[in-house]
Design an enzyme around this catalytic site. Structure first.
Site, PDB file in Angstrom:
ATOM      1  N   LYS A 161     -17.319  42.218  40.435  1.00  0.00           N
ATOM      2  CA  LYS A 161     -18.766  42.263  40.200  1.00  0.00           C
ATOM      3  C   LYS A 161     -19.473  41.264  41.123  1.00  0.00           C
ATOM      4  O   LYS A 161     -18.867  40.303  41.598  1.00  0.00           O
ATOM      5  CB  LYS A 161     -19.074  41.968  38.740  1.00  0.00           C
ATOM      6  N   LYS A 183     -11.188  31.141  33.275  1.00  0.00           N
ATOM      7  CA  LYS A 183     -11.589  29.830  33.810  1.00  0.00           C
ATOM      8  C   LYS A 183     -10.404  28.874  33.847  1.00  0.00           C
ATOM      9  O   LYS A 183     -10.246  28.098  34.790  1.00  0.00           O
ATOM     10  CB  LYS A 183     -12.715  29.229  32.966  1.00  0.00           C
ATOM     11  N   LYS A 210     -22.555  34.706  40.955  1.00  0.00           N
ATOM     12  CA  LYS A 210     -23.226  33.556  41.540  1.00  0.00           C
ATOM     13  C   LYS A 210     -22.255  32.730  42.371  1.00  0.00           C
ATOM     14  O   LYS A 210     -22.602  32.209  43.408  1.00  0.00           O
ATOM     15  CB  LYS A 210     -23.752  32.652  40.431  1.00  0.00           C
TER      16      LYS A 210
HETATM   17  P1  ADP Z   1     -22.784  34.792  36.973  1.00  0.00           P
HETATM   18  O1  ADP Z   1     -21.679  35.546  36.275  1.00  0.00           O
HETATM   19  O2  ADP Z   1     -23.179  35.445  38.229  1.00  0.00           O
HETATM   20  O3  ADP Z   1     -22.534  33.326  37.109  1.00  0.00           O
HETATM   21  P2  ADP Z   1     -24.250  34.350  34.562  1.00  0.00           P
HETATM   22  O4  ADP Z   1     -22.914  34.189  33.946  1.00  0.00           O
HETATM   23  O5  ADP Z   1     -25.158  33.188  34.499  1.00  0.00           O
HETATM   24  O6  ADP Z   1     -24.058  34.871  36.051  1.00  0.00           O
HETATM   25  O7  ADP Z   1     -24.953  35.606  33.941  1.00  0.00           O
HETATM   26  C1  ADP Z   1     -26.327  35.722  33.609  1.00  0.00           C
HETATM   27  C2  ADP Z   1     -26.590  37.122  33.119  1.00  0.00           C
HETATM   28  O8  ADP Z   1     -26.373  38.074  34.182  1.00  0.00           O
HETATM   29  C3  ADP Z   1     -25.659  37.573  31.980  1.00  0.00           C
HETATM   30  O9  ADP Z   1     -26.413  38.337  31.073  1.00  0.00           O
HETATM   31  C4  ADP Z   1     -24.628  38.418  32.664  1.00  0.00           C
HETATM   32  O10 ADP Z   1     -24.085  39.401  31.801  1.00  0.00           O
HETATM   33  C5  ADP Z   1     -25.441  39.073  33.778  1.00  0.00           C
HETATM   34  N1  ADP Z   1     -24.594  39.428  34.928  1.00  0.00           N
HETATM   35  C6  ADP Z   1     -23.972  38.576  35.786  1.00  0.00           C
HETATM   36  N2  ADP Z   1     -23.324  39.253  36.767  1.00  0.00           N
HETATM   37  C7  ADP Z   1     -23.537  40.576  36.516  1.00  0.00           C
HETATM   38  C8  ADP Z   1     -23.164  41.800  37.187  1.00  0.00           C
HETATM   39  N3  ADP Z   1     -22.462  41.803  38.320  1.00  0.00           N
HETATM   40  N4  ADP Z   1     -23.562  42.968  36.630  1.00  0.00           N
HETATM   41  C9  ADP Z   1     -24.317  42.987  35.494  1.00  0.00           C
HETATM   42  N5  ADP Z   1     -24.715  41.884  34.845  1.00  0.00           N
HETATM   43  C10 ADP Z   1     -24.351  40.692  35.333  1.00  0.00           C
END
Ligand code: ADP
Ligand code: TRP
Length: 333
Positions: free
Chosen positions: A195, A113, A198
């Site tokens: 990956k 970040k 969001k």
């Molecule tokens: P993002 O990374 O998309 O902003 P978050 O950080 O809010 O999402 O993650 C919410 C949940 O979703 C967490 O438990 C995170 O480990 C899981 N997660 C997010 N992206 C992935 C992915 N591509 N594959 C597996 N789990 C994911």
């Protein structure tokens, strides 16, 4: 016998996607049967990247609606918003005294970040793992269903819990990441460069609110090549990714058929992507439609949030009062 405790949170930073579903929500839904579950929208965590208030607010409602649309039952789990539980920031403040600058600076998510937003390396970003530890420890959770990217944060939570216990006496159990049966998952993006997420890689991420045609368009754009020329040859990463995505939503027979086609060099990636797109549409459509309906019903969402807040605060207040007592900051008997 009392049930084991589970906590997990999702940030309200954008639309939920397949990674959130298969990395986290799918496990929430299975766990709600057998565990005492606390699931929440991590809106304070979202503030570390300075979202626009005009977007943050509707996003909180949307994440709640999407979780329920995926199958989370607010009657069975405690579903709440992090900022509705003031006990969490209070425990966070206490845990800050046990979080060291050196270890916080070394966290992979902080380094990433800090690189991405060099003009906004705020203290909230640095202590992100400390707030996450407070989220988990406030309910004395034993299991935390999360994707693989959260492993390091969980390790830090265990360190903070152990430090507290060592200094003030046994208070917190050690929480562990959880995934049913298998290792933690990481859902790849459609372009094979990372990956699904969001906030990044939007064209290569499938969102739970994507319209049918958009899903088809994104899947058809996924990277492929001319196909194998030798039988049983090693798959390039981006083809492995396509198969991994297919395993999530297509039937075993369909996956096997395309694997056979790959191995005998008759595979047509266009056909494979068409099949994958249709199976994705079938999977995502009911979730999208249910979310839209729920989002219209703000009265029900508000009721769910208020009831979640009450249950979460009841559990949180007990833990906080115990922590204060252990630390010697309980003055009124
Ligand atoms: P993002 O990374 O998309 O902003 P978050 O950080 O809010 O999402 O993650 C919410 C949940 O979703 C967490 O438990 C995170 O480990 C899981 N997660 C997010 N992206 C992935 C992915 N591509 N594959 C597996 N789990 C994911
Ligand atoms: N840090 C998590 C993520 O980015 C979200 C989160 C905040 C969380 N607090 C939590 C997850 C507590 C599990 C438990 O995905």
């Amino acid at each position: 016998m009392s049930k084991e405790i589970v906590v997990s949170g999702i940030r309200s930073t954008g639309n939920l996607h397949l990674g959130n579903y298969f990395g986290a929500i799918q496990n929430y839904i299975k766990m709600q049967e057998e565990y005492t579950c606390y699931f929440f929208v991590a809106d304070y965590h979202s503030l570390t990247t300075h979202p626009d208030p005009a977007q943050l607010r509707p996003n909180v409602f949307k994440v709640l609606a999407e979780n329920i649309a995926c199958g989370l039952d607010p009657e069975r789990v405690t579903l709440y918003v992090q900022s509705d539980v003031p006990e969490i920031p209070e425990l966070y403040l206490m845990l800050n005294m046990l979080s060291y600058k050196g270890e916080l600076e070394k966290t992979a998510s902080f380094k990433e970040k800090a690189r991405k937003q060099p003009d906004n390396v705020n203290a909230g970003l640095l202590t992100y793992p400390t707030l996450m530890a407070a989220d988990i420890l406030i309910h004395k959770a034993k299991y935390v269903p999360v994707g693989k990217d959260q492993e390091q944060h969980l390790e830090m939570t265990r360190n903070f819990a152990n430090r507290f216990n060592h200094r003030y006496g046994e208070t917190f159990p050690e929480p562990y990441p959880f995934n049913f049966g298998k290792s933690l998952v990481k859902i790849p993006s459609l372009d094979g460069t990372g990956k699904m997420s969001k906030s990044e890689n939007e064209h290569a991420t499938l969102y739970l609110c994507d319209e049918d045609d958009l899903i088809r368009k994104k899947v058809m754009k996924a990277k492929t090549d001319q196909g194998p020329t030798e039988p049983n040859s090693t798959m390039p990463d981006y083809i492995v990714n396509l198969f991994d995505l297919m395993k999530l939503v297509s039937s075993e027979e369909v996956v096997q058929q395309f694997l056979n086609n790959y191995n005998d060099c008759t595979i047509r990636y266009g056909d494979m992507k068409k099949q994958l797109a249709e199976d994705m549409v079938t999977f995502i459509r009911p979730i999208r439609e249910k979310t839209l309906a729920l989002q219209q019903d703000t009265a029900s969402l508000n009721r769910i949030m208020l009831s979640g807040r009450e249950k979460a605060r009841e559990s949180a207040a007990k833990t906080l009062s115990e922590a204060r007592k252990k630390m010697g900051i309980n003055f009124y008997t």
